[in-house]
Design a protein around this motif. Structure first.
Motif, short mmCIF file in Angstrom:
data_model
loop_
_atom_site.label_atom_id
_atom_site.label_comp_id
_atom_site.label_asym_id
_atom_site.label_seq_id
_atom_site.Cartn_x
_atom_site.Cartn_y
_atom_site.Cartn_z
N PHE A 208 0.79 -1.23 0.00
CA PHE A 208 0.00 0.00 0.00
C PHE A 208 0.83 1.28 0.00
CE2 PHE A 208 -3.06 -3.07 1.92
CZ PHE A 208 -3.98 -3.04 0.89
N SER A 211 4.65 -0.20 -3.20
CA SER A 211 4.09 -0.62 -4.49
C SER A 211 3.29 0.51 -5.13
CB SER A 211 3.21 -1.86 -4.31
OG SER A 211 2.50 -2.16 -5.49
N TYR A 212 2.52 1.20 -4.32
CA TYR A 212 1.72 2.32 -4.84
C TYR A 212 2.64 3.41 -5.39
CZ TYR A 212 -1.29 6.40 -4.99
OH TYR A 212 -1.95 7.53 -5.40
N SER A 216 2.11 3.54 -9.20
CA SER A 216 1.08 4.53 -9.53
C SER A 216 1.59 5.97 -9.56
CB SER A 216 -0.08 4.44 -8.52
OG SER A 216 -0.66 3.16 -8.54
N TYR A 247 8.12 -2.09 -8.39
CA TYR A 247 6.67 -2.22 -8.24
C TYR A 247 6.26 -3.70 -8.23
CZ TYR A 247 1.99 -3.05 -10.05
OH TYR A 247 0.75 -3.57 -10.26
N ASP A 251 4.61 -5.27 -4.87
CA ASP A 251 3.21 -5.64 -5.01
C ASP A 251 3.01 -7.12 -4.72
OD1 ASP A 251 0.42 -4.81 -5.99
OD2 ASP A 251 0.86 -6.54 -7.27
#
Length: 409
Positions: A208, A211-212, A216, A247, A251
């Motif tokens: 959260f 990885s985000y 993202s 990532y 993730d």
């Protein structure tokens, strides 16, 4: 019908929403209390797992839920029939037939997008690959004679174990069954609870936050710069490689930690899937640290058996050729498993050739570079080289090169 269910029952995807963990832990409390006092509440555990699996496949995923049910019945029939046959006779042809039938649904799911303009198969569902590994592994162990009994209810319980149903880690039936039937003592279970809490916190950090950020926040900008550079190879492409690689790790490692943590809460010591893979000093060590349950499954059920089969037929003169060929074929199969797309297949070939070169380098070093001693400097150089070899493979795996190099065509 699907729309109606979608409005009345929430669709909860595993480990994607913090409130999912709230539901998981609240409804797991009776199981936790039972295990603390040395009892496994099997009926409640069954209802608990079934309820969360239903919540995974409601609304617009109802068709996937139906596909899952049909798939489970298919595997129950295939594995059960093979067990019945195996108890009477051990025929290689029949073994290959039942293995092929077990793999058939996954083969159709992977082949359909390649034949029908990326359209997903109607029999596909979240987790079909990992369930197939469990079923095929069961058939192979029956063939080897290490798995002698077959209890349909126990096999079903193993197949649809909720924490790992969608993306692993890939467990083995005998190890899972031993855990399930032997309730841990209180001290051991308290240790498992402590690890579960730690894995949950690390998983939250990985999935959260890190990885985000990489997936993202940083990655989209790097991709935009790479596309705007106007050349196939550019400095922004290097950023894409690093960002996507991190990532992918955070993730998937975060998800795997969640799955292991919830398994521990339920008294099952699901094996870990990652062990600091970016500390690897060579490619073989990397595959002993990355997606461990998958790489060990391929090692035990494909690689070793290919080497044995080729040696039995004496296909090559040099003994090292067997492992080299098996590396390439094994990783190619892994590439095809990810999808019938050129960059997945190239990813598999890349790692197969990399493992072959890795072995050749180790043999050469032992014969001709005995003076090259292992120390902190040589180990650091090896880690940096391996890290970049792996990151390049992730760039291939991402499919971004397909977008970058063939845009406008």
């Amino acid at each position: 019908m699907s729309d109606l269910l979608g409005k009345t029952i929430p669709n909860l995807q595993p480990y994607n929403d913090p409130k999912y963990f709230v539901y998981l832990i609240i409804f797991a409390l009776p199981i936790i209390v039972g295990l603390f006092f040395g009892r496994r509440l099997k009926i409640y555990e069954t209802v608990y797992s079934a309820a969360f699996i239903v919540l995974m496949f409601t609304g617009d995923k109802l068709n996937q839920g139906i596909a899952l049910i049909l798939y489970i019945f298919w595997q129950l029939a295939i594995v059960g029939l093979y067990h019945r046959y195996r108890s009477v006779k051990n025929s290689a042809i029949v073994f290959y037939l039942y293995t092929a039938l077990s793999i058939l649904p996954l083969f159709i799911v992977k082949l359909t997008p390649a034949l029908d303009n990326d359209k997903p198969s109607i029999i596909g569902f979240l987790g079909i690959s990992y369930l197939t590994f469990r079923a095929v592994g069961m058939i192979i162990e029956m063939r080897d004679g290490v798995q002698k009994d077959f209890k349909p209810w126990h096999f079903l319980r193993f197949m649809v174990f909720m924490p790992t149903i969608s993306s692993g880690p890939i467990d083995r039936y005998r190890r899972f069954e031993k855990d399930y039937e032997n309730v841990p003592d209180r001290d051991h279970y308290l240790d498992m609870l402590e690890k579960a809490v730690r894995y949950l916190f690390i998983g939250f950090l990985y999935k959260f936050i890190l990885s985000y950020f990489f997936g993202s926040v940083a990655l989209p900008d790097a991709k935009s710069m790479a596309l705007a550079a106007g050349t196939p190879i550019s400095w922004p492409l290097l950023l894409v490689m690093y960002y996507y690689g991190f990532y992918l790790f955070f993730d998937f490692a975060g998800y795997s930690l969640f799955a292991v943590a919830i398994s521990y809460l339920l008294g099952i010591q699901t094996p870990m899937n990652f062990n600091q893979p970016f500390k690897s000093k060579n490619l073989k060590e990397f595959w002993n640290r990355w997606h461990i349950s998958l790489s060990f499954w391929f090692r035990d059920f494909i690689f070793i058996r290919m080497v044995f089969a080729m040696k039995k037929k004496r296909l090559f003169k040099k003994s090292t050729t067997y492992s080299s060929v098996a590396y390439v074929l094994n990783m190619l199969i892994m590439g095809f498993w990810h999808g019938i797309t050129w960059y997945y297949i190239l990813y598999g070939l890349y790692h197969g050739l990399g493992l072959m070169i890795n072995d050749a380098w180790i043999r050469y070093k032992r014969r001709h570079l005995k003076w090259l001693k292992s120390n902190w400097l040589t180990q650091a150089i090896a880690i940096v080289i391996t890290f970049h070899v792996v990151m390049l493979s992730f760039l291939i795996f991402s499919g971004f090169l397909n977008v970058l190099w063939f845009k406008g065509r």
